[in-house]
Design a protein around this motif. Structure first.
Motif, PDB file in Angstrom:
ATOM      1  N   ASP A  35     -82.802  26.740  24.101  1.00  0.00           N
ATOM      2  CA  ASP A  35     -83.251  27.219  22.792  1.00  0.00           C
ATOM      3  C   ASP A  35     -82.811  26.236  21.716  1.00  0.00           C
ATOM      4  O   ASP A  35     -81.638  25.849  21.663  1.00  0.00           O
ATOM      5  N   GLU A  89     -88.762  24.742  24.336  1.00  0.00           N
ATOM      6  CA  GLU A  89     -88.883  26.141  23.946  1.00  0.00           C
ATOM      7  C   GLU A  89     -89.858  26.322  22.788  1.00  0.00           C
ATOM      8  O   GLU A  89     -90.163  25.387  22.064  1.00  0.00           O
ATOM      9  N   GLY A  90     -90.350  27.560  22.617  1.00  0.00           N
ATOM     10  CA  GLY A  90     -91.053  27.951  21.405  1.00  0.00           C
ATOM     11  C   GLY A  90     -92.432  27.357  21.242  1.00  0.00           C
ATOM     12  O   GLY A  90     -93.284  27.467  22.109  1.00  0.00           O
ATOM     13  N   HIS A  93     -85.152  28.469  16.285  1.00  0.00           N
ATOM     14  CA  HIS A  93     -86.218  28.104  17.217  1.00  0.00           C
ATOM     15  C   HIS A  93     -87.132  27.030  16.626  1.00  0.00           C
ATOM     16  O   HIS A  93     -86.986  26.624  15.482  1.00  0.00           O
TER      17      HIS A  93
END
Length: 324
Positions: free
Chosen positions: A230, A250-251, A265
């Motif tokens: 993250d 991530e994201g 994030h």
């Protein structure tokens, strides 16, 4: 029980009748897949979700598979059962009990809810005489991660102390056997692990108010794979990738302007910015909710390279990637 930076602790055995039988069936190596891999290195996405209870996305967990040896990053909920499912789906030459080396990016619950399963379930299967003949392998579980991981592991072992006592006590399925063996290595940035197949480098990422959050770079004989964990936008991610084979990021969500999201994030714009600097052969998005169609479209509008939103149990063969 007190841990230091690298500390042996105990390991665990658990056998819940039906669950144990199902997992034991996955303990024996399975045959090769119809299409043999083109390289020594593969990436297997065990879990691609986030804290939301999406039944199609288990907790974050990723395996870098080198010469059929798994190196696990994060242990989200269901991690061992997802590994068993990957062995079955991809006909991997591996066993459930082969999860011996793990790396934890940070201590958020969605990345660690499977830690007890990782410690206990393979130990249970390996120690049960009914299944041991399937070949469980020996050796302690080694886990590398941020400060606090040793304390978390010690508390989990203490929580299951009665379970361990019953299983190893008179009449237990592992009567007279050893408790679980776990070595916890609390890390800092730099090379944190090396063997004949892989060198693993940890690097710090920005994840809100967490004091320690890490990404990991895996250098294998034929590939470089970077996994962010993250992270908010962190230039070090691109520096670690540097035209790597796979960047697992991530994201990549579009349309969340909240202060929380920006601090913890990466937006679609952030991911595109990182990918344009890093130039991976393949960009893989995880830590997702749903299909993230809007985020994927926003990234593709800003980044010309190949990008996919990963699914649970999806496998990527480095040898099959297109050159950039």
């Amino acid at each position: 029980m007190r841990f230091r930076r690298s500390v042996p602790c105990s390991a665990i055995r658990s056998t819940f009748a039906a669950a144990a039988l199902a997992l034991a069936a996955s303990c024996a190596p399975l045959g090769a897949s119809e299409h043999a891999p083109h390289s020594r290195t593969q990436l297997v996405m065990l879990g691609t979700g986030n804290p939301a209870p999406d039944p199609d996305r288990f907790g974050p967990a990723t395996v870098v598979l080198v010469d059929d040896v798994p190196y696990l990053v994060d242990c989200g909920v269901g991690v061992v059962r997802r590994w068993a499912a990957a062995i079955r789906e991809h006909r991997l030459h591996a066993r459930v009990t082969d999860l011996k080396t793990a790396f934890v990016t940070h201590l958020h619950s969605d990345h660690t809810l499977g830690l007890a399963e990782l410690v206990l379930t393979p130990w249970t299967i390996a120690g049960d005489a009914r299944f041991a003949k399937r070949g469980a392998g020996d050796g302690a579980l080694e886990i590398h991660g941020p400060k606090g991981l040793a304390r978390m592991t010690a508390h989990l072992l203490a929580a299951y102390d009665e379970d361990i006592r019953i299983r190893t006590g008179p009449g237990g399925e592992n009567a007279g056997g050893d408790p679980p063996r776990v070595q916890v290595h609390e890390i800092d940035a730099g090379v944190v692990f090396r063997d004949e197949r892989v060198t693993v480098t940890a690097f710090r990422v920005r994840h809100g108010t967490w004091r320690e959050a890490f990404g990991f770079r895996f250098d294998t004989p034929d590939a470089t794979i970077v996994i962010t964990g993250d992270t908010a936008y962190t230039p070090e991610v691109a520096a670690q990738c540097r035209r790597c084979d796979i960047l697992v990021h991530e994201g990549g969500v579009a349309g969340d302007p909240s202060a929380y999201f920006r601090a913890f994030h990466s937006s679609a714009e952030d991911v595109a910015r990182t990918a344009n600097a890093a130039r991976p052969r393949l960009l893989v998005l995880y830590h997702q909710r749903g299909s993230n169609a809007a985020g994927l479209a926003a990234i593709r509008a800003r980044y010309p390279g190949p990008v996919v939103v990963a699914r649970d149990l999806q496998r990527f063969d480095v040898g099959a990637l297109a050159d950039r």
